[in-house]
Each structure stands twice: as C-alpha cells, then as structure tokens.
Design an enzyme around this catalytic site. Sequence first.
Site, mmCIF file in Angstrom:
data_model
loop_
_atom_site.group_PDB
_atom_site.id
_atom_site.type_symbol
_atom_site.label_atom_id
_atom_site.label_comp_id
_atom_site.label_asym_id
_atom_site.label_seq_id
_atom_site.Cartn_x
_atom_site.Cartn_y
_atom_site.Cartn_z
ATOM 1 N N HIS A 173 -7.846 7.043 0.424
ATOM 2 C CA HIS A 173 -8.736 5.886 0.631
ATOM 3 C C HIS A 173 -9.207 5.304 -0.708
ATOM 4 O O HIS A 173 -10.247 4.648 -0.778
ATOM 5 C CB HIS A 173 -10.009 6.250 1.434
ATOM 6 C CG HIS A 173 -9.780 6.722 2.829
ATOM 7 N ND1 HIS A 173 -10.477 7.779 3.369
ATOM 8 C CD2 HIS A 173 -8.957 6.270 3.800
ATOM 9 C CE1 HIS A 173 -10.092 7.964 4.626
ATOM 10 N NE2 HIS A 173 -9.170 7.063 4.907
ATOM 11 N N ARG A 229 0.853 -1.176 0.000
ATOM 12 C CA ARG A 229 0.000 0.000 0.000
ATOM 13 C C ARG A 229 0.899 1.238 0.000
ATOM 14 O O ARG A 229 1.787 1.360 0.843
ATOM 15 C CB ARG A 229 -0.866 0.019 1.258
ATOM 16 C CG ARG A 229 -1.662 1.290 1.338
ATOM 17 C CD ARG A 229 -2.292 1.451 2.694
ATOM 18 N NE ARG A 229 -3.069 2.676 2.715
ATOM 19 C CZ ARG A 229 -3.237 3.427 3.788
ATOM 20 N NH1 ARG A 229 -2.681 3.073 4.923
ATOM 21 N NH2 ARG A 229 -3.950 4.508 3.727
ATOM 22 N N GLU A 252 -9.435 -3.345 2.011
ATOM 23 C CA GLU A 252 -8.333 -2.786 1.220
ATOM 24 C C GLU A 252 -7.268 -3.834 0.922
ATOM 25 O O GLU A 252 -6.685 -3.850 -0.161
ATOM 26 C CB GLU A 252 -7.738 -1.578 1.957
ATOM 27 C CG GLU A 252 -8.718 -0.412 1.977
ATOM 28 C CD GLU A 252 -8.381 0.663 2.993
ATOM 29 O OE1 GLU A 252 -7.832 1.679 2.606
ATOM 30 O OE2 GLU A 252 -8.677 0.464 4.191
#
Length: 394
Positions: free
Chosen positions: A179, A90, A382
């Site tokens: 996000h 990420r 996620e």
Amino acid sequence: MNILVINCGSSSLKYQLIDSETEKVLAKGLCERIGIDGALTHQPAGKDKIKTTPAMPDHTVAIQLVLEQLTDPENGVVKSLDEISAVGHRVVHGGEKFTSSCIITDEVIKEIEACNVFAPLHNPACLIGINACKELMPNLPMVAVFDTAFHQTMPAKAYLYAIPYKYYEKYGVRRYGFHGTSHQYVSAKAAEILGKKPEDLKIIVCHLGNGASLSAVKYGKCVDTSMGLTPLEGLVMGTRSGDLDPAILEFIANQENLTLSEVMNILNKESGVAGLSGVSSDFRDVRAAAEDNEIAANALEVHRYRVAKYIGAYAAAMNGVDAIAFTAGLGENDSESRAVISEYLGYLGAKIDPERNDVRGEDAIISTDDSKVALLCVPTNEELMIARNTAALV
Ligand code: AMP
C-alpha cells in the site's frame, strides 16, 4: 498530458485516464472475468456507466477494448491514442531493487519478474498488463509504480526479522510493506491539509480497507510499516489474520491434518474479521451483525484494538506523533471505528470531535482544536499518485 493508469489483477483490470495538469479523471473503468467470459464497465467523466460483455480471452484483448472505449466517437474522451502520453502501471512487489517509480525497460521487466516469488498471485498479473500495453502501444513510455517502494526508506531495525540472517542474505526475507502508494499520497495530503510540510511532521497513516496496513512516516520518509514479506502480516483484515504466533501454523496443521499451504490459505482467505465473526469479510455486514451478535462484536473489537496497539508502537518508534490519518474503505467511511480507535489514544492527548468525525470520503480534520495530535480523514487516491509519478518521469 493524459496518463493511462493500469492496475492489473489476475482476471481483472482497473483503469483511469487522468489529465496530469488538471489532475482530473477523464474516464475510468474495470474489465472483469478476463479469460472467462468478460465484462467491461466504462465511465466517461460526468456520464453514466456503460456496461458491455465482449469476449475477453486475455489481458491484451481487454486493453485493446479499453483503448477502443477511450477513443470511441460516442463514449470516448480522446480523439485518438496520440492524445495519451504515457502509461503508469501499478506493480505490487519491487523487492529491494526499486526504491521509487521507474521507466519500464526490458531490464526492469526482468527485475520485476525476479520479484514474482514474493507476490506469486499479483506480480505476474502486473507483468501481463505491462506486456499487453507494450504490444498495443509499442512507442508509448511506460512507468512502473511499486506498492513496496515508499517503504524502502525503513531502517534495518524495522525491516529485519529475528531469524537466521542467511535467509535475508540468500532470499531477501525481510519486511517490504505494501500500500506504499497510498501511504505516500495520504501522508503528503495530511500535511497539506494541516498547512505544513511532510518534512516537519511525524505522521501515522492507517490504511484500513479489506487489506489493511499502518505506516510510520517521519519527516516525509517511511520508517516502519505493518505488512511484511507479504501482505499477511500486521493488522486484522477482511479475510487475513495479520500477526499471530507462528507456532499456530504447525499446531493447526497437526490437529486438522492439513498441509502448510492449506493452513496458509486459511490465514489469507478464511481468517480476519470474516473468520472471527463467521459473518462476512465486509465490515458493514459485521457491524450490522454486531448489534445482537457478541462474536461479531468481538471481531470488530479485535480489529480496532490491533490498530490502536500499532498506533502506540509507531508513536514510540518515532518518539512522538503529530498526526494520525485514516484512509481506505473503512478508514474513510466508518466514523464509529475511527471514534473507538481514537478512544485508546487519550494518553497521546488525542481527542476526536464527534461532529467533525461525522464525515465520509472527504478530506477533514476530525480532532478537536485542543487535541495534541491531529486526527484526519483522508480519502486515498492511488491512481492519481501513479499518474503524478508517471508524469514526473516522462
Ligand atoms: P477497500 O479495500 O479500501 O476498498 O475497503 C473495503 C472495505 O471498506 C470493506 O470491508 C467495506 O466493508 C469497508 N467499508 C466501505 N464503506 C464502509 C462504511 N460506510 N462503513 C464501514 N465499512 C465500510
């Protein structure tokens, strides 16, 4: 194939090992207090958490310990590292350069470094994680999945600020949004729950956690989002102010004899529902306090009202809305907030069903059958999205 998903913070590191075919989590865990003393929580699927406190001087050691746990004869879930096919990282800020996930090369690392100015706390931590994995598993393909990428489809009218254009040209000052992985996952999942394609729907995703943002997703593409150059803009959050009159910065600085950095620190860390209520940044604490504390009750109202205003703005931006999906800690769990926010949406023909809304952390349609807009609860994921993007690229 097994994908190791890594989410690095400056002193912490979250990981999941996901089988991309079955989409099952084989193991997950968390390294905390990296560089201080070190704490590792490892949980193989279906087993209890294992907590240890090994010395963890840096992220490379932390990742080494994670790999040892994953291959441990007793608590591990794979026999050797050969059973891990790729690593998905990420990455918080990809600037304008990255419009989708990509395989990590030396060039990509340089480009991520160039985005450090926009996310000075987050991006360097992501890079430390990437470099540590590169050192420990030099032959494994790695993929960067950016928080900003999903929002790169926004048109100029949504991403430009009305300040001199030269600041956009010279420094890239514009709305980026964050996000993105969550907004992408939840908008696609909402369409799936409704039995439709994202390309046929106008969806508003309300990611309401400690950090919070809304996005307008029109026919599968993001057309606007509430966070901006940084994650400070938009909704009222746990400790972040969200939108305010920019003149407040100078006013408070003058009144309290503070520097601009000190005021920014207040807006990021001491504001939001924590600053307004004086109780806590955790919505559960503020809700409990609100029963006999008017200031805390007001803080919740300010939070919910801001969400409702943004929903109205995005319904206008898309000239309509078919579905509104609530996600993240508060959005997935707090039926009261969802109900109060939905009360503002009567003009859209949105009707919440109190019984259907009585859910926590599960996929559900929470509107009535005759509601003109579908309201949904959709737990975000996620890590799964990062694993999917990684598997697709390798
Ligand atoms: P996140 O950043 O997505 O992990 O969300 C964290 C926030 O979700 C915290 O402020 C929690 O107070 C909030 N949250 C989690 N569970 C609940 C719940 N049952 N009711 C209200 N808020 C909750």
